[in-house]
Write a protein that holds these residues in place. Structure first.
Motif, mmCIF file in Angstrom:
data_model
loop_
_atom_site.group_PDB
_atom_site.id
_atom_site.type_symbol
_atom_site.label_atom_id
_atom_site.label_comp_id
_atom_site.label_asym_id
_atom_site.label_seq_id
_atom_site.Cartn_x
_atom_site.Cartn_y
_atom_site.Cartn_z
ATOM 1 N N THR A 23 -10.407 11.615 40.301
ATOM 2 C CA THR A 23 -9.998 12.763 41.114
ATOM 3 C C THR A 23 -8.978 13.608 40.367
ATOM 4 O O THR A 23 -8.049 13.086 39.755
ATOM 5 C CB THR A 23 -9.401 12.289 42.453
ATOM 6 O OG1 THR A 23 -10.363 11.499 43.146
ATOM 7 C CG2 THR A 23 -8.990 13.471 43.312
ATOM 8 N N VAL A 24 -9.165 14.926 40.444
ATOM 9 C CA VAL A 24 -8.170 15.875 39.979
ATOM 10 C C VAL A 24 -7.703 16.646 41.203
ATOM 11 O O VAL A 24 -8.509 17.111 42.013
ATOM 12 C CB VAL A 24 -8.729 16.826 38.898
ATOM 13 C CG1 VAL A 24 -9.981 17.552 39.373
ATOM 14 C CG2 VAL A 24 -7.661 17.840 38.472
ATOM 15 N N SER A 25 -6.386 16.744 41.375
ATOM 16 C CA SER A 25 -5.837 17.408 42.553
ATOM 17 C C SER A 25 -4.589 18.179 42.167
ATOM 18 O O SER A 25 -4.034 18.004 41.076
ATOM 19 C CB SER A 25 -5.509 16.389 43.647
ATOM 20 O OG SER A 25 -4.493 15.499 43.205
ATOM 21 N N GLY A 58 -2.250 25.041 50.272
ATOM 22 C CA GLY A 58 -2.580 25.249 48.877
ATOM 23 C C GLY A 58 -3.084 24.020 48.147
ATOM 24 O O GLY A 58 -3.397 24.088 46.954
ATOM 25 N N PHE A 59 -3.189 22.874 48.834
ATOM 26 C CA PHE A 59 -3.595 21.619 48.194
ATOM 27 C C PHE A 59 -5.116 21.554 48.051
ATOM 28 O O PHE A 59 -5.854 21.902 48.958
ATOM 29 C CB PHE A 59 -3.103 20.428 49.025
ATOM 30 C CG PHE A 59 -3.517 19.091 48.475
ATOM 31 C CD1 PHE A 59 -2.818 18.503 47.427
ATOM 32 C CD2 PHE A 59 -4.602 18.405 49.014
ATOM 33 C CE1 PHE A 59 -3.187 17.259 46.930
ATOM 34 C CE2 PHE A 59 -4.989 17.165 48.525
ATOM 35 C CZ PHE A 59 -4.280 16.591 47.475
ATOM 36 N N TYR A 60 -5.582 21.082 46.870
ATOM 37 C CA TYR A 60 -7.004 20.865 46.654
ATOM 38 C C TYR A 60 -7.207 19.479 46.037
ATOM 39 O O TYR A 60 -6.292 18.890 45.442
ATOM 40 C CB TYR A 60 -7.595 21.935 45.723
ATOM 41 C CG TYR A 60 -7.292 21.703 44.262
ATOM 42 C CD1 TYR A 60 -8.177 21.006 43.435
ATOM 43 C CD2 TYR A 60 -6.099 22.159 43.701
ATOM 44 C CE1 TYR A 60 -7.885 20.777 42.093
ATOM 45 C CE2 TYR A 60 -5.795 21.934 42.370
ATOM 46 C CZ TYR A 60 -6.685 21.232 41.570
ATOM 47 O OH TYR A 60 -6.395 20.991 40.256
ATOM 48 N N SER A 61 -8.411 18.951 46.173
ATOM 49 C CA SER A 61 -8.742 17.656 45.579
ATOM 50 C C SER A 61 -10.227 17.647 45.267
ATOM 51 O O SER A 61 -11.057 17.974 46.117
ATOM 52 C CB SER A 61 -8.391 16.520 46.546
ATOM 53 O OG SER A 61 -8.727 15.260 45.995
ATOM 54 N N LEU A 62 -10.571 17.290 44.008
ATOM 55 C CA LEU A 62 -11.960 17.224 43.547
ATOM 56 C C LEU A 62 -12.223 15.859 42.933
ATOM 57 O O LEU A 62 -11.389 15.340 42.179
ATOM 58 C CB LEU A 62 -12.234 18.303 42.495
ATOM 59 C CG LEU A 62 -12.406 19.747 42.964
ATOM 60 C CD1 LEU A 62 -12.438 20.671 41.757
ATOM 61 C CD2 LEU A 62 -13.671 19.910 43.787
ATOM 62 N N ARG A 344 -6.063 11.750 46.518
ATOM 63 C CA ARG A 344 -7.086 11.927 47.550
ATOM 64 C C ARG A 344 -6.516 12.194 48.946
ATOM 65 O O ARG A 344 -7.187 12.783 49.775
ATOM 66 C CB ARG A 344 -7.982 10.690 47.614
ATOM 67 C CG ARG A 344 -8.778 10.409 46.366
ATOM 68 C CD ARG A 344 -9.522 9.093 46.519
ATOM 69 N NE ARG A 344 -10.267 8.742 45.313
ATOM 70 C CZ ARG A 344 -11.521 9.109 45.082
ATOM 71 N NH1 ARG A 344 -12.150 9.835 45.973
ATOM 72 N NH2 ARG A 344 -12.125 8.758 43.967
ATOM 73 N N LEU A 345 -5.308 11.728 49.219
ATOM 74 C CA LEU A 345 -4.780 11.758 50.582
ATOM 75 C C LEU A 345 -3.549 12.654 50.684
ATOM 76 O O LEU A 345 -2.547 12.439 50.011
ATOM 77 C CB LEU A 345 -4.431 10.337 51.033
ATOM 78 C CG LEU A 345 -3.945 10.178 52.482
ATOM 79 C CD1 LEU A 345 -4.986 10.686 53.476
ATOM 80 C CD2 LEU A 345 -3.606 8.722 52.762
ATOM 81 N N PHE A 346 -3.655 13.663 51.564
ATOM 82 C CA PHE A 346 -2.597 14.653 51.794
ATOM 83 C C PHE A 346 -2.240 14.636 53.276
ATOM 84 O O PHE A 346 -3.107 14.542 54.137
ATOM 85 C CB PHE A 346 -3.090 16.044 51.378
ATOM 86 C CG PHE A 346 -2.128 17.165 51.695
ATOM 87 C CD1 PHE A 346 -1.192 17.572 50.764
ATOM 88 C CD2 PHE A 346 -2.177 17.813 52.921
ATOM 89 C CE1 PHE A 346 -0.312 18.612 51.046
ATOM 90 C CE2 PHE A 346 -1.309 18.853 53.216
ATOM 91 C CZ PHE A 346 -0.369 19.247 52.269
ATOM 92 N N SER A 347 -0.952 14.741 53.582
ATOM 93 C CA SER A 347 -0.544 14.755 54.988
ATOM 94 C C SER A 347 0.403 15.912 55.263
ATOM 95 O O SER A 347 1.177 16.336 54.396
ATOM 96 C CB SER A 347 0.128 13.435 55.378
ATOM 97 O OG SER A 347 1.465 13.387 54.923
ATOM 98 N N ALA A 388 -12.751 11.666 50.189
ATOM 99 C CA ALA A 388 -13.372 10.357 50.012
ATOM 100 C C ALA A 388 -14.255 10.313 48.774
ATOM 101 O O ALA A 388 -14.347 9.282 48.100
ATOM 102 C CB ALA A 388 -14.196 9.995 51.250
ATOM 103 N N SER A 389 -14.933 11.415 48.485
ATOM 104 C CA SER A 389 -15.816 11.476 47.327
ATOM 105 C C SER A 389 -16.090 12.932 47.022
ATOM 106 O O SER A 389 -15.536 13.830 47.659
ATOM 107 C CB SER A 389 -17.133 10.730 47.623
ATOM 108 O OG SER A 389 -17.887 11.423 48.605
ATOM 109 N N ALA A 390 -16.962 13.160 46.069
ATOM 110 C CA ALA A 390 -17.319 14.539 45.717
ATOM 111 C C ALA A 390 -18.045 15.244 46.854
ATOM 112 O O ALA A 390 -18.107 16.473 46.883
ATOM 113 C CB ALA A 390 -18.187 14.544 44.466
ATOM 114 N N THR A 391 -18.574 14.480 47.808
ATOM 115 C CA THR A 391 -19.376 15.073 48.877
ATOM 116 C C THR A 391 -18.758 14.894 50.258
ATOM 117 O O THR A 391 -19.317 15.392 51.232
ATOM 118 C CB THR A 391 -20.788 14.466 48.878
ATOM 119 O OG1 THR A 391 -20.698 13.041 49.012
ATOM 120 C CG2 THR A 391 -21.528 14.815 47.589
#
Length: 773
Positions: A23-25, A58-62, A344-347, A388-391
């Protein structure tokens, strides 16, 4: 199975499928100001399926399999950025985008990606940028969010001098209006001529008309989610504007460079200063003004933790000397804490305060009184986002909201003919939990599905009565403080799906259920727009709306044009209306004055938008019907709601004449509102009384209006920038009726005449000077 258990099992299942990916975030920001860019698109160029949209913070996760990729980030008005990424482990990558040369973006339109409306599963969503709001001509030259969204399909303005707006057949109180997550109960100034939102302080505006995500709830028709700017964390700056009737100013700057910033924005009208110059003693002693203040501060403790504090304060005062006065205002405060648990997890954890109050005063001899009302909310929210995943992107959270409503108190002098009275306060907890999953099932099919479970608990102290259909008291019971009076629970399923037909088009379907537990009752006997809020109770059941919609979305000419066609049908349950002649002000038995029924709304929305080039803008058209059904009204037959309008057409054009001049114009046309006109009359003691048969069986005349504006940018300067904005509201002076009343003719005996009043029957010019240092 309890929802928290379901959440854990869902995350475990989805997480096990993603164990072999990395993951890149990070956060997407503007390079020049450090402002987070909500809704920025981030994707891996080599991955056909996938991509992320930066959330509200502004948060992203791939996530993707190990390998070498090209990360692409884009945002409207900013140059697209590409950077290589080697995924051999989880990593953090913050992105800073630079503004695209404005003239190049207008003339060339380089890097025109497919708008997210094609691939996103959400439909019935409209997003406005500050540039769109800035260029739309409005009354007195004030940039205005609510006036601008009323030009979108499916949205109907309440009209001049009236508050609120109506979305897809919903009443004005069925819109959830949020400012930095805090609910705003009355979003208008000066009886609807201005909105509470100072555009100088706004970063992002999103309107959800259908396919509502599970994290939103509490209203039936729409969500207007307004985010405030965070403030520039690079350098200090001041900007504002001086107009004919109001002025505004904004200051921002770093608390600590690249770590924290502040923003303060204020606005005030000064019509009252002109009334003081009047020779008329009544006018000279009158009040007519509003002010508002937006403030925000944030500080990033480290790369994973950030604090935000924001607030809004607004007040209106309108009065006629020695006759009457009315004032109202909103105040909100939001304290947020962002925490990144992992890539992966943002709150986001929020504690929110919101209050709305109004007061009406009469200064007449022997009839003096003051009537007041207030609603106060304290709200706790916990929202989490898990990639959770790319999808799969999963969102889940909880919301606990406490209502405190003071429905109405009347106080008067010892010589007044009006007695003191007070209506018992009401208390309740409105709670919800939700879970949703954004699932990219294939390169063509994307699903957004979720479930929201909501409930309300009405609490004592107080006396609670039950009424029959005729409004007579059946029983009454006393409850002590904190004692449970009544509860309701509802499941609210949400489902949206998008199927991509080709690179430029898609079809979408959505179904969502919403419930509402706080209800607005409009006073039927007085002219003043006093509002009364009540909670669901032993008499009032939660309002429920089920909406089914479908649409076709298409981009043309290298994504220069967007087109969409949406149809919807909405079923409404437990709708509330008042009996004919009901008195709702300071009435301790107000629930005895209500009737309950159902409703339906359906329509077609067409929308075409040109995004690039010297000329841009949009055209929206809505064909719709909204009908109510109450056993005690209109003999139980369907009748049009008062805000039902068959046709609504809006056009917006913006022309970039040169590097310094921008011209814009709007034209609107709408079928007149449904109204009840008298069908007969009788005279008693020389006084004429009109009689009515049926509810809303007639139509007001159709309304139409043309507004234009022009903005002249000042010459470039290293230390400051300025511009002039000129406008004309109602260019050709069309007479749109504000009110239509009936009276005995003064010239022809035994006849009745209609008297039409218009607030702006002639063109209204405006001019303002804007500056930025």
């Amino acid at each position: 199975m309890r929802l928290p258990t379901l959440v854990l099992l869902t995350l475990f299942f989805l997480g096990t499928r993603a164990q072999r990916t990395y993951t890149v975030s990070g956060t997407v920001k503007a390079a020049a100001t450090g402002e987070t860019l909500t809704g920025a698109t981030v994707r891996l160029k080599e991955v056909i399926q996938g991509g992320a949209v930066a959330n509200a913070y502004g948060f992203y996760s791939l996530s993707a399999a190990a390998g070498t990729y090209t990360l692409v980030a884009s945002y409207a008005g900013y140059a697209r950025m590409e950077t290589p990424v080697v995924l051999t482990s989880n990593q953090t990558l913050d992105i800073a985008l630079t503004p695209q040369n404005e003239l190049q973006a207008v003339v060339v339109g380089a890097n025109r990606p497919n708008n997210n409306s094609i691939t996103s599963p959400q439909m019935g969503v409209e997003k406005l940028s500050t540039s769109q709001i800035r260029n739309v001509p409005v009354l007195f030259g004030e940039k205005d969010v609510l006036r601008t969204i009323s030009l979108l399909p499916g949205v109907k303005a309440a009209g001049e001098g009236n508050t609120g707006f109506f979305v897809r057949g919903g009443a004005s109180d069925q819109n959830l209006i949020l400012l930095d997550e805090a609910p705003v109960y009355n979003a208008s100034h000066l009886l609807g001529f201005f909105s509470t939102f100072n555009s100088d302080a706004i970063k992002d505006v999103s309107l959800y008309k259908g396919g509502m995500p599970a994290e939103y709830g509490g209203r039936l028709s729409s969500v207007l989610d307004v985010k405030m700017l965070d403030g520039n964390n690079k350098q200090y700056g001041v900007e504002g504007g001086i107009g004919l009737i109001s002025s505004r100013i904004k200051a921002e700057g770093p608390i600590a460079e690249d770590k924290g910033s502040f923003l303060i924005s204020a606005r005030r009208t000064y019509i009252d200063l002109f009334t003081r110059l009047s020779k008329d003693s009544v006018v000279k002693g009158s009040s007519l003004y509003f002010y508002d203040l937006n403030a925000k501060a944030n500080y990033h403790l480290d790369s994973k933790n950030a604090l935000f504090l924001s607030g809004y304060f607004g007040h209106d005062d309108i009065g006629l000397k020695n006759t009457f006065g009315t004032n109202w205002g909103n105040a909100t405060g939001t304290l947020r804490f962002n925490h990144v648990f992992s890539n992966r997890l943002f709150s986001n954890t929020s504690l929110i305060f919101s209050t709305y109050h109004y007061a009406v005063e009469s200064f007449l001899t022997n009839d003096d009184f003051e009537s007041t009302s207030r609603i106060t909310d304290i709200n706790f929210k916990e929202d989490l986002q898990y990639t959770a995943s790319a999808t799969h992107t999963v969102k889940f959270g909880v919301n606990i909201l406490r209502h405190d409503i003071a429905p109405g108190d009347i106080s008067s002098s010892a010589t007044s003919s009006i007695n003191n009275s007070s209506v018992e306060r009401r208390y309740g907890f409105e709670n919800a939990v939700y879970l949703s999953d954004d699932w990219r099932a294939s390169s063509r099919l994307t699903l957004l599905y979720g479930l929201r479970f909501s409930g309300i608990a009405l609490l004592g102290p107080g006396t609670f009565s039950t009424y029959d259909a005729g409004g007579k008291t059946v029983s009454s019971a006393n409850y002590s403080s904190g004692e449970l009076v009544k509860t309701y629970q509802n499941f609210e399923p949400r489902l949206s799906a998008s199927f991509v037909l080709d690179d430029a088009s898609s079809i979408k379907l959505s179904y969502n259920r919403n419930t509402q537990n706080i209800h607005l009752l409009n006073n039927s006997t007085t002219f003043n727009p006093t509002n009364l809020y009540v909670l669901s109770s032993n008499n009032i059941r939660p309002e429920i709306a089920d909406q089914l919609s479908a649409g076709w979305f298409r981009n043309f000419h290298e994504n220069q044009y967007e087109f969409s066609a949406e149809v919807y049908y909405k079923w409404l349950q437990n709708q509330i209306d008042y009996k004919d002649g009901a008195n709702l002000v300071a009435n301790p038995d107000v629930e005895s004055q209500l009737v309950y029924g159902s409703g339906r709304a359906y329509g077609l929305e067409l929308y075409v938008k040109k995004k690039y080039g010297r000329i841009n803008g949009w055209v929206s058209y809505t064909l719709s019907r909204t009908e109510d059904k109450f056993a005690a009204i209109n003999n139980g037959a369907y009748f049009p709601a008062s805000y039902d309008r068959t046709h609504d057409l809006s056009t917006v054009g913006i022309y970039r004449l040169s590097t310094r001049w921008t011209m814009s114009g709007t034209f609107i046309y709408g079928t007149g509102n449904a109204v009840s006109y008298p069908t007969g009359k009788y005279t008693t003691g020389g006084l004429t009384t009109f009689s009515y048969s049926g509810r809303n069986g007639y139509r007001e005349p159709a309304n139409n209006r043309l507004d234009v504006s022009a903005t002249l940018e000042g010459r470039p300067h290293k230390k400051y920038h300025s511009s002039w904005t000129f406008g004309i509201y109602n260019v050709y002076g069309h007479w749109d009726p504000y009110t239509i009343t009936f009276r005995d003719s003064k010239t022809v005996a035994n006849t009745t005449e209609a008297v039409k009043t218009s607030l702006f029957p002639r063109p209204v010019p405006s001019a303002s000077w804007n500056f930025k240092f």
